[in-house]
Design an enzyme around this catalytic site. Structure first.
Site, mmCIF file in Angstrom:
data_model
loop_
_atom_site.group_PDB
_atom_site.id
_atom_site.type_symbol
_atom_site.label_atom_id
_atom_site.label_comp_id
_atom_site.label_asym_id
_atom_site.label_seq_id
_atom_site.Cartn_x
_atom_site.Cartn_y
_atom_site.Cartn_z
ATOM 1 N N ARG A 127 59.312 -24.096 -11.643
ATOM 2 C CA ARG A 127 59.220 -22.706 -11.158
ATOM 3 C C ARG A 127 60.016 -21.734 -12.031
ATOM 4 N NH1 ARG A 127 59.826 -22.765 -4.785
ATOM 5 N NH2 ARG A 127 59.164 -20.614 -5.083
ATOM 6 N N ASP A 320 55.034 -16.314 2.835
ATOM 7 C CA ASP A 320 55.029 -17.770 3.039
ATOM 8 C C ASP A 320 53.937 -18.230 4.009
ATOM 9 O OD1 ASP A 320 57.172 -18.038 1.334
ATOM 10 O OD2 ASP A 320 58.655 -17.898 2.930
ATOM 11 N N ARG A 392 53.881 -26.266 3.200
ATOM 12 C CA ARG A 392 53.077 -25.303 3.980
ATOM 13 C C ARG A 392 51.567 -25.570 3.833
ATOM 14 N NH1 ARG A 392 57.151 -22.424 6.105
ATOM 15 N NH2 ARG A 392 58.810 -21.764 4.686
HETATM 16 C C1 S3P Z 1 62.868 -16.304 0.490
HETATM 17 C C2 S3P Z 1 62.132 -15.343 -0.160
HETATM 18 C C3 S3P Z 1 60.707 -15.520 -0.510
HETATM 19 C C4 S3P Z 1 60.072 -16.680 0.223
HETATM 20 C C5 S3P Z 1 60.955 -17.892 0.254
HETATM 21 C C6 S3P Z 1 62.271 -17.580 0.927
HETATM 22 C C7 S3P Z 1 64.292 -16.033 0.786
HETATM 23 O O1 S3P Z 1 60.606 -15.741 -1.893
HETATM 24 O O2 S3P Z 1 58.825 -17.015 -0.374
HETATM 25 O O3 S3P Z 1 60.324 -18.945 0.952
HETATM 26 O O4 S3P Z 1 64.876 -16.746 1.607
HETATM 27 O O5 S3P Z 1 64.835 -15.090 0.198
HETATM 28 P P1 S3P Z 1 60.544 -14.502 -2.938
HETATM 29 O O6 S3P Z 1 61.592 -13.587 -2.553
HETATM 30 O O7 S3P Z 1 60.711 -15.074 -4.283
HETATM 31 O O8 S3P Z 1 59.159 -13.928 -2.723
#
Ligand code: S3P
Length: 438
Positions: A127, A320, A392
């Site tokens: 990632r 999500d 998910r």
């Molecule tokens: C999260 C932010 C989101 C989300 C992740 C949890 C967090 O990601 O997809 O599961 O806890 O700040 P992004 O902020 O990169 O979109």
């Protein structure tokens, strides 16, 4: 031991009934552990998610000398060491499958006076981390990544950080949070401007720990050099986990469910807004505030859904939940179109591709777009799909079983334990015929 090959077998049909509380919010649980560790004093957490992602965060802070008791039945006690009280870990910190843990921790580690390495599993190590490494470098951090900004992140400590004024190129709470956390260690003010609202748990929790944060949307600012003061945290149930049962009760016939004590922070309720636009029957009851976060019981009844064009402003607020929203779309009448959601391609898996492949196997009419998907709802069958080890995706296809005409087998489901360890038990208790086999 982790069963990397765990498989779900879901029988077609079923009715969803009951009252349940899903596990604690993952985003809030990570932050509770991190802030508790960096605070002065003892923090007591209730309702913590005991999923593998959060346990990776707990292990990382233990490896840096923080005494943490628990978790047991969602209860955790953290003996805070203060912002400058962490000690050097003697090996790389393994954040498992968790992007949140790695990105938020990179902001904290950038401000330490020792070196550290952050690594993860096969998915996490693919990632993108430049989105945090680059702005942290402009604050003065020294971070090396692999080719194309992939982990491991090797962070050289003892750098003097300076606050920055930064506009996020993508709407990301993780990047915003990493920079705010580095900002705690920086000289002067750190200001982040968001292109769209993203989850604000970091800002809320910093205030809960007595740290001043100025939110004047779209800009969030704080000044380094303060301190966090321990406090108690009651973690609400995770709306991202509740989402599977909200869709389940909506698409299954003659169904009705109450999801208790769910966090309904306005930056997280895209799932509710989107489903309501599609015609879902969702009532928000007993609205209250728990430790700075809004919480409610969510009452859902079966409803006939219609396809919609998903408003782009809902994308970061439901980021999500799209795997299970795609299942709702497959059960709706007409076309559902999602655009502006390219971020889904860099989550635990490429969620647009993984869902498109699985939905096609079930016979759903799906068209992939670079930044989203078009789904034509209608009857669909069973089949053998692959969750590509994305929690998910696995849970979304399990819910799809409620409207399938045949059995669905889902491969590579072990990572459901990262966010929702008792998913199968709760799903069975409320009416899904699901079995987990190794
Ligand atoms: C999260 C932010 C989101 C989300 C992740 C949890 C967090 O990601 O997809 O599961 O806890 O700040 P992004 O902020 O990169 O979109």
């Amino acid at each position: 031991m982790k069963l990397s090959k765990a498989k779900f077998i879901v029988k077609a049909g079923g009715q969803i009934r009951g009252k349940l509380r899903v596990p604690g919010d993952k985003s809030i649980s990570h932050r509770a552990v991190m802030f508790g560790a960096l605070a002065s004093g003892d923090t007591k957490v209730t309702g913590l998610l005991e999923g593998e992602d959060v346990l990776a965060t707990v292990s990382a802070f233990r490896a840096m000398g923080v005494q943490i008791n628990g978790p047991k039945n969602g209860y955790l006690e953290i003996k805070g060491v203060g912002l400058n009280g962490l000690s050097a870990p003697n090996q790389a910190l393994d954040m498992g499958n968790s992007g949140t843990a790695m990105r938020l921790l990179s902001g904290i580690m950038a401000g330490q006076n020792f070196n550290s390495t952050l690594t993860g599993d096969e998915s996490l190590n693919k990632r993108p981390m430049s989105r945090v490494a680059e702005p942290l470098a402009t604050m003065g951090a020294m971070i090396n990544t692999e080719d194309k900004g992939r982990p491991p992140m090797v962070i050289t400590g003892s750098q003097q950080l300076t606050g920055i004024n930064y506009t996020l190129p993508v709407a990301s709470a993780q990047v915003k949070s990493a920079l705010l956390l580095a900002g705690l260690y920086a000289e002067g003010k750190t200001s982040i401007t968001e292109p769209a609202p993203t989850r604000d748990h970091t800002e809320r929790m910093l205030r809960g720990f007595g740290y001043g944060v100025d939110s004047d949307y779209p800009k969030i600012s704080l000044t380094g050099g303060g301190k966090l003061t321990a406090c108690d945290i009651d973690v609400p149930a995770d709306i991202s986990s509740a989402a599977f049962f909200i869709v389940a009760a909506t698409i299954a016939k003659d169904s009705e469910i109450v999801l208790e004590h769910v966090g309904i922070n306005p930056t997280r309720i895209g799932i509710l807004n989107i489903l309501i636009l599609m015609g879902a029957d969702i009532q928000i009851q007993n609205k209250r505030e728990v430790g700075g976060e809004p919480v409610a019981d969510i009452h859902v009844r079966s409803a006939k859904l219609k396809g919609i064009e998903i408003p782009e402003d809902q994308v970061p607020l439901a980021i999500d939940e799209f795997p299970v929203i795609f299942i709702a779309a497959a059960c709706a009448e007409g076309l559902t179109t999602l655009s502006g959601a390219e971020e889904l391609r860099v989550k635990e898996s490429d969620r647009i591709a993984a869902m498109a492949v699985g939905l096609k196997i079930l016979g759903v009419d799906v068209q992939e777009k670079t930044d989203g998907i078009i789904i034509r709802g209608g009857p669909y069958g069973g089949g053998k799909v692959d969750s590509v080890s994305d929690h998910r995706i696995a849970m979304a296809f399990a819910i799809a079983g409620l409207r399938a005409s045949g059995q669905i087998e889902i491969d590579n489901c072990a990572n459901v334990a990262t966010s929702f360890p008792n998913f199968v038990t709760l799903a069975r208790n409320c009416g899904l015929t699901i079995e987990s086999v190794s």
